[in-house]
Motif scaffolding. Structure first.
Motif, mmCIF file in Angstrom:
data_model
loop_
_atom_site.group_PDB
_atom_site.id
_atom_site.type_symbol
_atom_site.label_atom_id
_atom_site.label_comp_id
_atom_site.label_asym_id
_atom_site.label_seq_id
_atom_site.Cartn_x
_atom_site.Cartn_y
_atom_site.Cartn_z
ATOM 1 N N SER A 125 0.867 -1.166 0.136
ATOM 2 C CA SER A 125 -0.076 -0.097 0.004
ATOM 3 C C SER A 125 0.861 1.140 0.003
ATOM 4 N N GLU A 126 1.956 1.242 -0.425
ATOM 5 C CA GLU A 126 3.010 2.517 -0.707
ATOM 6 C C GLU A 126 2.309 3.152 -1.778
ATOM 7 N N ILE A 127 1.977 2.481 -2.751
ATOM 8 C CA ILE A 127 1.337 3.187 -4.083
ATOM 9 C C ILE A 127 0.132 2.457 -4.514
ATOM 10 N N ASP A 128 -0.785 3.163 -5.323
ATOM 11 C CA ASP A 128 -1.907 2.797 -5.862
ATOM 12 C C ASP A 128 -1.547 2.075 -7.005
ATOM 13 N N GLU A 129 -2.636 0.951 -7.259
ATOM 14 C CA GLU A 129 -2.442 0.284 -8.665
ATOM 15 C C GLU A 129 -2.432 1.350 -9.783
ATOM 16 N N ASN A 130 -1.569 1.264 -10.866
ATOM 17 C CA ASN A 130 -1.297 2.087 -12.047
ATOM 18 C C ASN A 130 -0.703 3.399 -11.513
ATOM 19 N N GLU A 131 -0.456 3.548 -10.359
ATOM 20 C CA GLU A 131 0.421 4.946 -10.009
ATOM 21 C C GLU A 131 1.517 4.647 -10.584
ATOM 22 N N LYS A 132 2.144 5.944 -11.411
ATOM 23 C CA LYS A 132 3.289 6.111 -11.899
ATOM 24 C C LYS A 132 4.509 6.432 -10.720
ATOM 25 N N ILE A 133 5.633 5.541 -11.091
ATOM 26 C CA ILE A 133 6.638 6.043 -10.097
ATOM 27 C C ILE A 133 8.052 6.141 -10.717
ATOM 28 N N ASN A 134 9.088 6.891 -10.310
ATOM 29 C CA ASN A 134 10.309 7.222 -10.748
ATOM 30 C C ASN A 134 11.283 6.059 -10.563
ATOM 31 N N PHE A 135 12.234 5.688 -11.120
ATOM 32 C CA PHE A 135 13.197 5.028 -10.763
ATOM 33 C C PHE A 135 14.600 5.680 -10.939
ATOM 34 N N CYS A 136 15.497 5.882 -10.037
ATOM 35 C CA CYS A 136 16.672 6.462 -10.144
ATOM 36 C C CYS A 136 18.121 5.391 -10.115
ATOM 37 N N VAL A 137 18.674 5.552 -11.211
ATOM 38 C CA VAL A 137 19.659 4.362 -11.558
ATOM 39 C C VAL A 137 21.158 4.932 -11.913
ATOM 40 N N PRO A 138 21.999 4.409 -11.051
ATOM 41 C CA PRO A 138 23.345 4.722 -11.209
ATOM 42 C C PRO A 138 24.068 4.153 -12.224
ATOM 43 N N CYS A 139 24.453 4.875 -13.510
ATOM 44 C CA CYS A 139 24.453 4.317 -14.978
ATOM 45 C C CYS A 139 26.082 4.135 -15.071
ATOM 46 N N GLY A 140 26.383 3.074 -15.751
ATOM 47 C CA GLY A 140 27.736 2.877 -16.260
ATOM 48 C C GLY A 140 27.528 2.320 -17.849
ATOM 49 N N ASN A 141 27.587 1.257 -18.101
ATOM 50 C CA ASN A 141 27.280 0.650 -19.528
ATOM 51 C C ASN A 141 25.898 0.839 -19.783
ATOM 52 N N PHE A 142 24.926 1.183 -18.966
ATOM 53 C CA PHE A 142 23.530 1.718 -19.438
ATOM 54 C C PHE A 142 22.650 0.237 -19.487
ATOM 55 N N GLY A 143 23.112 -0.635 -19.005
ATOM 56 C CA GLY A 143 22.233 -1.993 -19.064
ATOM 57 C C GLY A 143 21.244 -1.652 -18.057
ATOM 58 N N ASN A 144 21.633 -1.404 -16.885
ATOM 59 C CA ASN A 144 20.412 -1.330 -15.779
ATOM 60 C C ASN A 144 19.150 -0.504 -16.192
ATOM 61 N N ILE A 145 19.463 0.668 -16.526
ATOM 62 C CA ILE A 145 18.404 1.657 -16.729
ATOM 63 C C ILE A 145 17.874 1.222 -18.293
ATOM 64 N N LEU A 146 18.495 0.594 -18.923
ATOM 65 C CA LEU A 146 17.832 0.129 -20.336
ATOM 66 C C LEU A 146 16.782 -0.942 -19.893
ATOM 67 N N ALA A 147 17.126 -1.628 -19.114
ATOM 68 C CA ALA A 147 16.029 -2.723 -18.564
ATOM 69 C C ALA A 147 14.936 -2.168 -18.092
ATOM 70 N N GLY A 148 15.073 -0.950 -17.255
ATOM 71 C CA GLY A 148 13.781 -0.325 -16.860
ATOM 72 C C GLY A 148 13.004 0.319 -18.085
ATOM 73 N N TYR A 149 13.741 0.989 -19.047
ATOM 74 C CA TYR A 149 13.019 1.187 -20.341
ATOM 75 C C TYR A 149 12.170 0.234 -20.894
ATOM 76 N N TYR A 150 12.975 -0.886 -21.036
ATOM 77 C CA TYR A 150 12.137 -1.736 -21.453
ATOM 78 C C TYR A 150 11.027 -2.332 -20.624
ATOM 79 N N ALA A 151 11.186 -2.308 -19.466
ATOM 80 C CA ALA A 151 9.877 -2.622 -18.472
ATOM 81 C C ALA A 151 8.946 -1.657 -18.786
ATOM 82 N N LYS A 152 9.109 -0.309 -19.149
ATOM 83 C CA LYS A 152 8.028 0.575 -19.341
ATOM 84 C C LYS A 152 7.462 0.225 -20.523
ATOM 85 N N LYS A 153 8.202 -0.053 -21.480
ATOM 86 C CA LYS A 153 7.719 -0.318 -23.011
ATOM 87 C C LYS A 153 6.661 -1.495 -22.794
#
Ligand SMILES: *Cc1c(COP(=O)(O)O)cnc(C)c1O
Length: 495
Positions: A250-278
């Motif tokens: 119950s920290e967020i509602d169903e369908n509530e949009k949230i942010n992810f803040c990612v420490p980036c190097g080779n851009f693999g971690n955050i790209l996986a987040g972008y894929y999840a959004k897609k």
């Protein structure tokens, strides 16, 4: 699901081929032909599932050649190696949650993918009837080497050799590798820095004679590098699992949009987040956090990727990178999947050291991503301040993420609930962490680990506390020109 290369859409590959090949022949990265979706119903069902089950379900949408049951077997085997819950979420204050990706065998986020990749590779070889043995070669600046060693140790049909720079890894990282056990592993120090180690490995991959000699001994070379789709796909799952957990709590509602803040190097971690959004996950912004090596910050803000910059050695070494390989997959999407354009840009980067994207692409990029960076002082201050105020200790990479998030809130006023992606155990960077919280740093690594445990009450993992008592099994340090000889000698020993 079939796969294509970012530089050639004409040839389709199966998932298992993509995992075995790693990189496409013309140098492009493999991407799925389309993005599968996770329905609201499915997302809801994740609330009652274990991490390994969610992981298997998400991965099965891409790796359709593998049955869901097979995948569940593999993800269970991989994530059983984690301490307790694979990906715990810690709430530290209102609107802020830390997703801890470092409870695996080597205490860095690389474990999420590298505990599973060896299993996916073995299955993929089976599917394609490949009986040749695989020799994985890794050049490491610290985290990847140990995670790959742990992941591949004692895997049938595979051997792994890791090269680390004698002068370029922390004492703790070195000890982790030199004490590595397993019947199919070898570790060498290279006299020199990370580039020397990397170049030595690259030379072997392109040396016809060595490749031929290895083939005669029954081995084909492969890499555990982060551009392999088999390393990317396990990372998509934790974006879904963390979201489902926040709804369940119950920290967020169903369908509530949230942010992810990612420490980036080779851009693999955050790209996986972008894929999840897609795939349908309700994400507002993906915040790309960098240290002083801020090539990604410049790219996301200005639309130009330029290699003409100084390289800095920082306290967050796993993010010290100038060529961010996985960005190619993002460029491909931004261009509406234009393979010719993507190939041209990558060629231009190689030839001239830079490329630009169009204004329309830049606008699109900025609606999905926000990018900012922090300097060394801000990063260490963030660790100290957060520990003082919240009693929660973070490592240097996670501190980049938190520091950038604070700037994001200040600048945009956006109070959307945010998951800070936490990528390493504070123990892995114990010296800098102790310094940041105002302690005198003991010279002896073991004393430092114990002091951090005493001060923070964060349990010291046994695999780190036992390190000094383990037998050193790999003490060879070689000239960079001798790496190929060392590889051949290893293989001959195995015959
Ligand atoms: C590899 C790594 C990163 C960077 O992740 P990318 O996927 O390369 O962007 C950040 N933090 C730690 C601790 C890492 O090991």
């Amino acid at each position: 699901m079939k796969f294509i290369s970012t530089r050639n859409k004409d040839i389709e590959f199966s998932a298992s081929e993509v995992i075995v090949k790693g990189l496409s022949d013309e140098g492009g990265l493999f991407v799925p032909c389309s993005f599968p979706t996770v329905t609201e119903q499915e997302l809801k069902s994740y609330q009652d599932k274990d991490y390994y089950e969610i992981s298997a379900e998400v991965i099965s949408k891409f790796l359709t050649e593998f049955s869901l049951d097979t995948l569940k077997g593999l993800t269970k085997q991989a994530y059983d190696k984690f301490d307790g819950e694979a990906v715990p979420i810690t709430k530290t204050e209102d609107n802020i949650y830390f997703m801890e990706l470092w409870h695996g065998p080597t205490h860095a986020f690389k474990d999420i993918a590298l505990t599973l990749l060896p299993l996916l590779l073995s299955e993929s070889k089976k599917i394609n009837g490949i009986t040749e043995k695989t020799l994985i070669l890794v050049a490491t600046s610290g985290d990847t080497g140990k995670a790959a060693l742990e992941g591949f140790k004692d895997t049938d049909g595979t051997d792994i050799i890791v090269f680390y720079p004698e002068d370029g890894v922390s004492a703790l990282q070195k000890l982790q590798m030199k004490t590595q056990r397993g019947n199919n592993v070898r570790v060498f120090g290279i006299k020199g820095n990370f580039d020397d180690a990397q170049n030595a490995v690259k030379r072997i991959f392109t040396d016809g004679n060595t490749i031929k000699e290895l083939k005669e001994c029954g081995y084909a070379l492969s890499s555990a590098n982060s551009i392999n789709f088999g390393r990317l796909v396990p990372q998509i799952a934790y974006y879904f699992s963390s979201y489902a957990e926040l709804v369940a709590n119950s920290e967020i509602d169903e369908n509530e949009k949230i942010n992810f803040c990612v420490p980036c190097g080779n851009f693999g971690n955050i790209l996986a987040g972008y894929y999840a959004k897609k795939m349908g996950l309700p994400i507002n912004k993906l915040i790309c956090a960098s240290n002083k090596n801020n090539v990604l910050t410049d790219f996301i803000n200005k639309g130009e990727y330029s290699l003409d910059r100084k390289f800095y050695k920082t306290t967050s070494p796993s993010m010290d990178i100038i060529i961010s390989s996985n960005l190619e997959r993002l460029i491909f999407e931004l261009s509406d999947r234009d393979d010719k354009l993507t190939a041209g840009r990558m060629e231009q980067l190689k030839r001239t050291g830079s490329y630009n994207i169009s204004n329309a692409e830049l606008e699109k990029l900025k609606t999905e991503f926000y990018a900012e960076w922090s300097d060394e002082e801000e990063i260490l201050d963030t660790i100290g301040d957060y520990f003082d105020e919240n009693g929660y200790i973070i490592d240097t990479h996670t501190a980049v993420s938190l520091s950038v998030y604070n700037k994001y809130v200040q600048k945009t006023g956006d109070n959307t609930k945010t998951v800070i992606v936490s990528t390493a155990s504070p123990y892995k960077f114990v010296g800098d962490v102790l310094y940041a919280i105002g302690e005198d740093v003991p010279e002896d690594e073991m004393d430092a680990l114990e002091l951090l445990e005493e001060v923070t009450a964060l349990p010291l993992p046994e695999s780190l506390s036992e390190l000094p008592s383990l037998e050193v099994l790999h003490s060879a340090v070689i000239d960079k020109e001798k790496a190929d000889e060392a590889v051949i000698a290893y293989v001959k020993e195995k015959l």
